[in-house]
Every structure is written in structure tokens, then in C-alpha cells.
Design a protein around this motif. Structure first.
Motif, PDB file in Angstrom:
ATOM      1  N   GLY A 240      58.388  40.548  14.813  1.00  0.00           N
ATOM      2  CA  GLY A 240      58.141  41.752  14.024  1.00  0.00           C
ATOM      3  C   GLY A 240      56.715  42.237  14.169  1.00  0.00           C
ATOM      4  O   GLY A 240      56.183  42.348  15.278  1.00  0.00           O
ATOM      5  N   ASN A 241      56.049  42.489  13.039  1.00  0.00           N
ATOM      6  CA  ASN A 241      54.682  43.005  13.098  1.00  0.00           C
ATOM      7  C   ASN A 241      53.655  41.946  13.479  1.00  0.00           C
ATOM      8  O   ASN A 241      52.467  42.249  13.594  1.00  0.00           O
ATOM      9  CB  ASN A 241      54.296  43.672  11.772  1.00  0.00           C
ATOM     10  CG  ASN A 241      54.395  42.723  10.585  1.00  0.00           C
ATOM     11  OD1 ASN A 241      54.505  41.505  10.759  1.00  0.00           O
ATOM     12  ND2 ASN A 241      54.370  43.277   9.385  1.00  0.00           N
ATOM     13  N   ARG A 242      54.108  40.711  13.693  1.00  0.00           N
ATOM     14  CA  ARG A 242      53.200  39.668  14.196  1.00  0.00           C
ATOM     15  C   ARG A 242      53.010  39.802  15.706  1.00  0.00           C
ATOM     16  O   ARG A 242      52.078  39.226  16.269  1.00  0.00           O
ATOM     17  CB  ARG A 242      53.753  38.279  13.869  1.00  0.00           C
ATOM     18  CG  ARG A 242      53.825  37.958  12.392  1.00  0.00           C
ATOM     19  CD  ARG A 242      54.456  36.588  12.196  1.00  0.00           C
ATOM     20  NE  ARG A 242      53.651  35.538  12.827  1.00  0.00           N
ATOM     21  CZ  ARG A 242      54.127  34.357  13.182  1.00  0.00           C
ATOM     22  NH1 ARG A 242      55.420  34.073  13.000  1.00  0.00           N
ATOM     23  NH2 ARG A 242      53.344  33.449  13.738  1.00  0.00           N
ATOM     24  N   MET A 243      53.886  40.536  16.353  1.00  0.00           N
ATOM     25  CA  MET A 243      53.757  40.752  17.789  1.00  0.00           C
ATOM     26  C   MET A 243      52.523  41.598  18.070  1.00  0.00           C
ATOM     27  O   MET A 243      52.171  42.481  17.280  1.00  0.00           O
ATOM     28  CB  MET A 243      55.009  41.453  18.319  1.00  0.00           C
ATOM     29  CG  MET A 243      55.073  41.547  19.822  1.00  0.00           C
ATOM     30  SD  MET A 243      56.638  42.311  20.374  1.00  0.00           S
ATOM     31  CE  MET A 243      56.337  42.365  22.148  1.00  0.00           C
ATOM     32  N   LYS A 244      51.867  41.307  19.179  1.00  0.00           N
ATOM     33  CA  LYS A 244      50.678  42.068  19.567  1.00  0.00           C
ATOM     34  C   LYS A 244      51.085  43.433  20.102  1.00  0.00           C
ATOM     35  O   LYS A 244      52.252  43.820  20.056  1.00  0.00           O
ATOM     36  CB  LYS A 244      49.880  41.291  20.611  1.00  0.00           C
ATOM     37  CG  LYS A 244      49.478  39.899  20.174  1.00  0.00           C
ATOM     38  CD  LYS A 244      48.609  39.916  18.919  1.00  0.00           C
ATOM     39  CE  LYS A 244      48.211  38.499  18.521  1.00  0.00           C
ATOM     40  NZ  LYS A 244      47.399  38.474  17.290  1.00  0.00           N
ATOM     41  N   GLU A 245      50.118  44.163  20.660  1.00  0.00           N
ATOM     42  CA  GLU A 245      50.382  45.530  21.105  1.00  0.00           C
ATOM     43  C   GLU A 245      51.363  45.618  22.262  1.00  0.00           C
ATOM     44  O   GLU A 245      51.977  46.649  22.490  1.00  0.00           O
ATOM     45  CB  GLU A 245      49.074  46.236  21.487  1.00  0.00           C
ATOM     46  CG  GLU A 245      48.299  45.594  22.629  1.00  0.00           C
ATOM     47  CD  GLU A 245      47.308  44.541  22.176  1.00  0.00           C
ATOM     48  OE1 GLU A 245      46.391  44.237  22.962  1.00  0.00           O
ATOM     49  OE2 GLU A 245      47.450  44.027  21.046  1.00  0.00           O
ATOM     50  N   ASN A 246      51.534  44.519  22.985  1.00  0.00           N
ATOM     51  CA  ASN A 246      52.508  44.499  24.077  1.00  0.00           C
ATOM     52  C   ASN A 246      52.875  43.051  24.391  1.00  0.00           C
ATOM     53  O   ASN A 246      52.316  42.107  23.813  1.00  0.00           O
ATOM     54  CB  ASN A 246      51.965  45.208  25.330  1.00  0.00           C
ATOM     55  CG  ASN A 246      50.616  44.662  25.761  1.00  0.00           C
ATOM     56  OD1 ASN A 246      50.375  43.454  25.745  1.00  0.00           O
ATOM     57  ND2 ASN A 246      49.713  45.552  26.146  1.00  0.00           N
ATOM     58  N   LEU A 247      53.810  42.877  25.311  1.00  0.00           N
ATOM     59  CA  LEU A 247      54.273  41.536  25.665  1.00  0.00           C
ATOM     60  C   LEU A 247      53.152  40.693  26.250  1.00  0.00           C
ATOM     61  O   LEU A 247      53.038  39.501  25.936  1.00  0.00           O
ATOM     62  CB  LEU A 247      55.444  41.628  26.648  1.00  0.00           C
ATOM     63  CG  LEU A 247      56.028  40.297  27.128  1.00  0.00           C
ATOM     64  CD1 LEU A 247      57.539  40.391  27.259  1.00  0.00           C
ATOM     65  CD2 LEU A 247      55.423  39.876  28.472  1.00  0.00           C
ATOM     66  N   THR A 248      52.333  41.285  27.102  1.00  0.00           N
ATOM     67  CA  THR A 248      51.255  40.531  27.738  1.00  0.00           C
ATOM     68  C   THR A 248      50.329  39.906  26.703  1.00  0.00           C
ATOM     69  O   THR A 248      50.023  38.706  26.763  1.00  0.00           O
ATOM     70  CB  THR A 248      50.447  41.439  28.681  1.00  0.00           C
ATOM     71  OG1 THR A 248      51.307  41.941  29.710  1.00  0.00           O
ATOM     72  CG2 THR A 248      49.298  40.678  29.319  1.00  0.00           C
ATOM     73  N   ALA A 249      49.915  40.697  25.726  1.00  0.00           N
ATOM     74  CA  ALA A 249      49.019  40.180  24.692  1.00  0.00           C
ATOM     75  C   ALA A 249      49.722  39.143  23.814  1.00  0.00           C
ATOM     76  O   ALA A 249      49.104  38.163  23.369  1.00  0.00           O
ATOM     77  CB  ALA A 249      48.501  41.334  23.837  1.00  0.00           C
ATOM     78  N   THR A 250      51.004  39.348  23.574  1.00  0.00           N
ATOM     79  CA  THR A 250      51.757  38.390  22.766  1.00  0.00           C
ATOM     80  C   THR A 250      51.836  37.040  23.466  1.00  0.00           C
ATOM     81  O   THR A 250      51.595  35.990  22.858  1.00  0.00           O
ATOM     82  CB  THR A 250      53.173  38.926  22.488  1.00  0.00           C
ATOM     83  OG1 THR A 250      53.075  40.177  21.793  1.00  0.00           O
ATOM     84  CG2 THR A 250      53.961  37.947  21.623  1.00  0.00           C
ATOM     85  N   VAL A 251      52.168  37.066  24.755  1.00  0.00           N
ATOM     86  CA  VAL A 251      52.263  35.815  25.513  1.00  0.00           C
ATOM     87  C   VAL A 251      50.891  35.150  25.626  1.00  0.00           C
ATOM     88  O   VAL A 251      50.769  33.925  25.504  1.00  0.00           O
ATOM     89  CB  VAL A 251      52.857  36.080  26.912  1.00  0.00           C
ATOM     90  CG1 VAL A 251      52.790  34.829  27.783  1.00  0.00           C
ATOM     91  CG2 VAL A 251      54.295  36.566  26.792  1.00  0.00           C
ATOM     92  N   GLN A 252      49.870  35.940  25.829  1.00  0.00           N
ATOM     93  CA  GLN A 252      48.517  35.387  25.981  1.00  0.00           C
ATOM     94  C   GLN A 252      48.045  34.708  24.698  1.00  0.00           C
ATOM     95  O   GLN A 252      47.264  33.756  24.739  1.00  0.00           O
ATOM     96  CB  GLN A 252      47.545  36.500  26.377  1.00  0.00           C
ATOM     97  CG  GLN A 252      46.228  35.993  26.922  1.00  0.00           C
ATOM     98  CD  GLN A 252      45.456  37.074  27.652  1.00  0.00           C
ATOM     99  OE1 GLN A 252      45.650  38.266  27.413  1.00  0.00           O
ATOM    100  NE2 GLN A 252      44.587  36.679  28.560  1.00  0.00           N
ATOM    101  N   ASN A 253      48.559  35.171  23.566  1.00  0.00           N
ATOM    102  CA  ASN A 253      48.184  34.583  22.280  1.00  0.00           C
ATOM    103  C   ASN A 253      49.296  33.701  21.721  1.00  0.00           C
ATOM    104  O   ASN A 253      49.487  33.609  20.506  1.00  0.00           O
ATOM    105  CB  ASN A 253      47.853  35.703  21.283  1.00  0.00           C
ATOM    106  CG  ASN A 253      46.555  36.408  21.620  1.00  0.00           C
ATOM    107  OD1 ASN A 253      45.478  35.939  21.287  1.00  0.00           O
ATOM    108  ND2 ASN A 253      46.657  37.548  22.295  1.00  0.00           N
ATOM    109  N   PHE A 254      49.994  33.014  22.617  1.00  0.00           N
ATOM    110  CA  PHE A 254      51.151  32.222  22.225  1.00  0.00           C
ATOM    111  C   PHE A 254      50.821  31.172  21.165  1.00  0.00           C
ATOM    112  O   PHE A 254      51.672  30.793  20.356  1.00  0.00           O
ATOM    113  CB  PHE A 254      51.773  31.546  23.448  1.00  0.00           C
ATOM    114  CG  PHE A 254      50.933  30.456  24.062  1.00  0.00           C
ATOM    115  CD1 PHE A 254      51.119  29.127  23.704  1.00  0.00           C
ATOM    116  CD2 PHE A 254      49.942  30.763  24.986  1.00  0.00           C
ATOM    117  CE1 PHE A 254      50.346  28.121  24.259  1.00  0.00           C
ATOM    118  CE2 PHE A 254      49.154  29.755  25.551  1.00  0.00           C
ATOM    119  CZ  PHE A 254      49.356  28.427  25.184  1.00  0.00           C
TER     120      PHE A 254
END
Length: 200
Positions: free
Chosen positions: A140-154
Motif C-alpha cells: 500500500g502506501n508503504r511502497m516507495k515511488e516505484n518498484l526500483t526504490a521499493t526493492v532497493q529499500n527491501f
């Protein structure tokens, strides 16, 4: 208790296997592809079956699955042992072909079935969220601005969730453009994945 749980899960799996909720939108007859076992410690939530998976009924039975197993460092036998790993996609059936690859997972599946299945998976210790659809749904809103940033901040989503890009050959360029994924993310993924498997 475990016997009763298994029988109830068996009934739910039968219901899902005969689901026709989005039959009017599918290119082929519905063929829900998933695996769920109450003993599983790891859950993989991907996108939707491709044509090969649709035809065989075996999840991740394609080049994407080969790459995913490489990332995890497991054999096919380990991967398909349901007592270790359950596999629940965002869309259970092949959604059809779009202009550039397969269409997105049908939106009916996850709200209809995921919560019901998760109630029968009490031993989960980590869920792999593969691709943007599962990440948007579960983070949800815990996801970063895109997939790349989300994966990088796993690290922010551990220990419950581990976000990953889709291992499709179409994402080879993304993997090449982000060497930190192979250098930093994959080693942690393998370590945590095998630690859980070894504890079973």
C-alpha cells in the motif's frame, strides 16, 4: 486439528480451482494455477500465469521460474515442495496478451481469494512480493515511488515481506542497469530464504 485444517483448506482449494468469476474476460477457459499448504513457511506472490504455466498447470514452470529459482538458490524439487513453499499469484488465470507482454492480473482474484487462503497458512515467516502488482496490494502506501526504490529499500519490509522485481526475461535490462540488485539484494534473499528452509 491439523487434519481438520487440511480438509478445510482442501475444500477452499477446490472452490478456487473451479472459480469462474472472470471467465468472460479470459482468452482461454479458466485454469487457476496456485499451490497452498498449511505447513508452508514461505509464500510467493507473483503476477499471473503465462501461457506455458496455463497449459501445464505448474506455477513458475517457465524461464521466469528458472531465474527465480536461481535467485533463491533452490532446486526444482525444493521449490515445488508445498510443505516449504506456497505459491499464490495476484491473478490465478492467464489474463491474455497485451500490446507489450501479458495483460495485468485480473483484479477480481486477490480480493476474492487471498485473505481466505492466508487464514490457512499460519506458519508463514516470509512472503516474496514479486512485481509491482503484489507490492501495491500488500504494501500500500508503504511502497516507495516505484518498484526500483521499493526493492532497493527491501530491508524496511522485513521480516514479513521481501519485494522483488519480476524475474521475466523482459526485465533483463533492468537487472543489468541495477547491479546492486545482484550484489546486495540477492545474497540477503538467499540467506534468509535458506535459513527459513533449514528451520523446517
Amino acid at each position: 486439528m491439523l487434519y481438520q485444517l487440511s480438509m478445510t483448506l482442501k475444500k477452499l482449494k477446490s472452490e478456487i480451482s473451479t472459480c469462474r468469476i472472470c471467465v468472460d474476460f479470459l482468452p482461454f477457459a479458466p485454469n487457476p494455477v496456485f499451490r497452498a499448504n498449511e505447513r508452508s513457511r514461505i509464500l510467493i506472490i507473483g503476477q499471473a500465469p503465462g501461457t506455458k504455466v496455463h497449459n501445464t498447470g505448474i506455477p513458475w514452470n517457465d524461464p521466469s521460474g528458472d531465474r527465480l529459482r536461481s535467485w533463491l538458490g533452490v532446486s526444482s524439487d525444493e521449490f515445488y515442495n508445498e510443505e516449504n513453499i506456497s505459491i499464490i499469484p495476484m491473478g490465478f488465470c492467464y489474463p491474455g496478451k497485451g500490446k507489450s507482454g501479458d495483460l495485468p492480473p485480473r483484479p477480481e482474484c486477490a480480493p476474492k481469494w487471498h485473505d481466505k487462503l492466508l487464514k490457512f497458512l499460519p506458519n508463514l515467516r516470509m512472503t516474496l512480493l514479486i512485481g509491482q502488482y503484489s507490492q501495491k496490494y500488500y504494501l500500500g502506501n508503504r511502497m516507495k515511488e516505484n518498484l526500483t526504490a521499493t526493492v532497493q529499500n527491501f530491508h524496511e519490509y522485513l521480516p514479513d515481506f521481501f519485494p522483488l522485481p519480476h524475474p521475466s526475461p523482459r526485465n533483463t535490462f533492468w537487472i543489468q542497469q541495477h547491479p546492486w540488485f545482484a550484489g546486495e539484494v540477492i545474497p540477503v534473499l538467499k540467506r534468509k530464504f535458506h535459513k527459513i528452509l533449514e528451520s523446517i
